[in-house]
Design an enzyme around this catalytic site. Structure first.
Site, PDB file in Angstrom:
ATOM      1  N   HIS A   1       0.893  -1.164   0.000  1.00 31.56           N
ATOM      2  CA  HIS A   1       0.000   0.000   0.000  1.00 31.56           C
ATOM      3  C   HIS A   1       0.926   1.208   0.000  1.00 31.56           C
ATOM      4  CE1 HIS A   1      -3.984   1.806   1.791  1.00 31.56           C
ATOM      5  NE2 HIS A   1      -3.682   2.296   0.596  1.00 31.56           N
ATOM      6  N   LEU A   2       0.807   2.067  -0.985  1.00 34.41           N
ATOM      7  CA  LEU A   2       1.835   3.067  -1.283  1.00 34.41           C
ATOM      8  C   LEU A   2       2.221   3.920  -0.077  1.00 34.41           C
ATOM      9  CD1 LEU A   2       3.685   4.368  -3.341  1.00 34.41           C
ATOM     10  CD2 LEU A   2       1.774   5.822  -4.061  1.00 34.41           C
ATOM     11  N   HIS A   3       3.527   3.953   0.221  1.00 32.51           N
ATOM     12  CA  HIS A   3       4.034   4.745   1.340  1.00 32.51           C
ATOM     13  C   HIS A   3       5.533   4.971   1.198  1.00 32.51           C
ATOM     14  CE1 HIS A   3       4.841   0.563   2.482  1.00 32.51           C
ATOM     15  NE2 HIS A   3       5.789   1.014   3.289  1.00 32.51           N
ATOM     16  N   LEU A   4       5.991   6.031   1.831  1.00 24.30           N
ATOM     17  CA  LEU A   4       7.411   6.305   2.038  1.00 24.30           C
ATOM     18  C   LEU A   4       7.700   6.214   3.528  1.00 24.30           C
ATOM     19  CD1 LEU A   4       7.978   9.558  -0.115  1.00 24.30           C
ATOM     20  CD2 LEU A   4       8.622   7.220  -0.759  1.00 24.30           C
TER      21      LEU A   4
END
Length: 399
Positions: free
Chosen positions: A234-237
């Site tokens: 799940h898109l994250h930095l």
């Protein structure tokens, strides 16, 4: 999809507005940082807001374990690896999702950030083009209710995700409940978009902007792809403070496409691709970075990315200057189904020179040679890396 409804039913989240004039282009050298010692007066408004909110969450017991005064040592050798003992993370962190492809689609049935507790949110950040005013950074009472929607809206803007419209410039800041270091947070676009862990230009742009918002030379941002030890698809930095200088900030490099500040990191155990920016071309730099990562995704090549203050590689010499930022991308062997048998996992931190070690025995015995051996075992073969370098140069030079 009841889980989505449970998340944030009209949760109230602080909003942090920032402006281009907040960017710190005159970075603090490590020598100057050491002169400040425990004095925090050099911190930017962003640093102060993030750190105070993070410590508040720690005091409220929202993390899986307390993180105070991490035991740290610098390994003897030319790289000066920063090793830290973090036993609790290896014991208490959430079980990683099963990953089998860099291109794996988002799965709503797996853990994802639509299922976090509202208390874990630090604030949401929005870049404002409006005129800067006094006390305009923090605004109480912004409603984040779209995250409680009953379905994913990937590919479209979710209605009501923020009361003030959660545009592409709106990024959620959430504590990492299994922290690596002080201030460890996750940066993510609206979670209800349900984007997989494939880097986007907007999030990459935000990652670089956040480093420029900080006046601390040790504030770092990074990205792990699927197969590169990303534990959640799940898109994250990642964002965190590591108050130690790393060799990667000033290591030598070889120009590959000098016209676009694209270099190959040399004289470093983990050769990687390097972009440098002084902050004047952030959007175009984000586009170039994602041109590289999109190429890697298309080839199903796992990768890690690290953003840090660093010196300009074009000078050709080691410098204390930290006015710009370096973005390093490592292509690597995938970790699909890999067992965690070494002293540390090889992901964004470890490739950059920061080693969160899992147990006391390895922390005591670890050496630079043993670290390099573990890292080399995760890198592409020399001939494969050489061919990839040629392919990327050709790809980047295409209009």
């Amino acid at each position: 999809m009841e889980e989505h409804r449970k998340l944030l039913p009209n949760a109230t989240v602080e909003e942090y507005n920032y402006f281009e004039e907040d960017f710190v282009f005159q970075g603090l050298s490590w020598k100057k940082r050491q002169e400040f010692a425990e004095d925090t007066s050099f911190l930017s408004p962003f640093d102060k807001a993030l750190q105070s909110k993070w410590e508040e969450k720690m005091n409220e017991g929202l993390f899986r374990y307390p993180l105070r005064n991490v035991q740290t040592k610098i390994l003897p050798g030319s790289v000066s690896y920063v090793a830290q003992l973090n036993i609790q993370r290896s014991i208490n962190r959430r079980k990683p999702e099963d990953i089998w492809s860099v291109q794996q689609k988002f799965n709503p049935n797996q853990f994802n950030y639509n299922k976090i507790k509202s208390e874990e949110i630090v604030f949401q950040m929005i870049r404002s083009e409006a005129e800067h005013s006094v006390d305009s950074h923090i605004v109480q009472g912004s409603m984040v209710n779209g995250m409680g929607s009953s379905e994913c809206k990937s590919g479209s803007t979710p209605q009501g995700s923020c009361t003030l419209e959660c545009k592409s410039s709106c990024t959620l800041v959430v504590i990492n409940v299994s922290p690596l270091e002080f201030g460890h947070v996750l940066f993510m676009p609206d979670p209800s978009l349900c984007l997989p862990q494939i880097l986007t230009e907007n999030l990459m742009l935000f990652g670089m902007e956040s480093v420029f918002l900080s006046s601390h030379p040790g504030f770092r941002v990074g990205f792990n792809s699927l197969g590169g030890f990303a534990s959640v698809n799940h898109l994250h930095l990642h964002g965190f403070y590591l108050d130690h200088e790393l060799l990667i900030e000033s290591s030598c490099s070889k120009p590959l496409c000098p016209e676009i500040n694209f270099h190959l990191v040399t004289h470093f155990p983990a050769p990687g691709f390097l972009f440098y920016t002084d902050g004047k071309d952030l959007k175009s730099t984000a586009q170039k970075i994602c041109k590289v990562t999109d190429f890697l995704v298309a080839k199903n090549i796992a990768h890690n990315l690290f953003v840090t203050r660093g010196s300009n590689p074009d000078t050709g010499k080691v410098s204390e200057d930290r006015n710009g930022i370096r973005v390093i991308i490592w292509a690597r062997k995938p970790s699909f189904g890999a067992k965690e048998v070494s002293a540390f996992n090889v992901a964004l931190c470890e490739l950059a020179g920061h080693l969160p070690v899992k147990n006391q025995e390895d922390f005591i015995s670890i050496t630079e040679d043993s670290v390099i051996a573990i890292i080399h075992s995760c890198l592409l073969a020399d001939d494969e890396f050489t061919q990839l370098s040629l392919d990327l140069v050709q790809h980047l030079r295409k209009q």
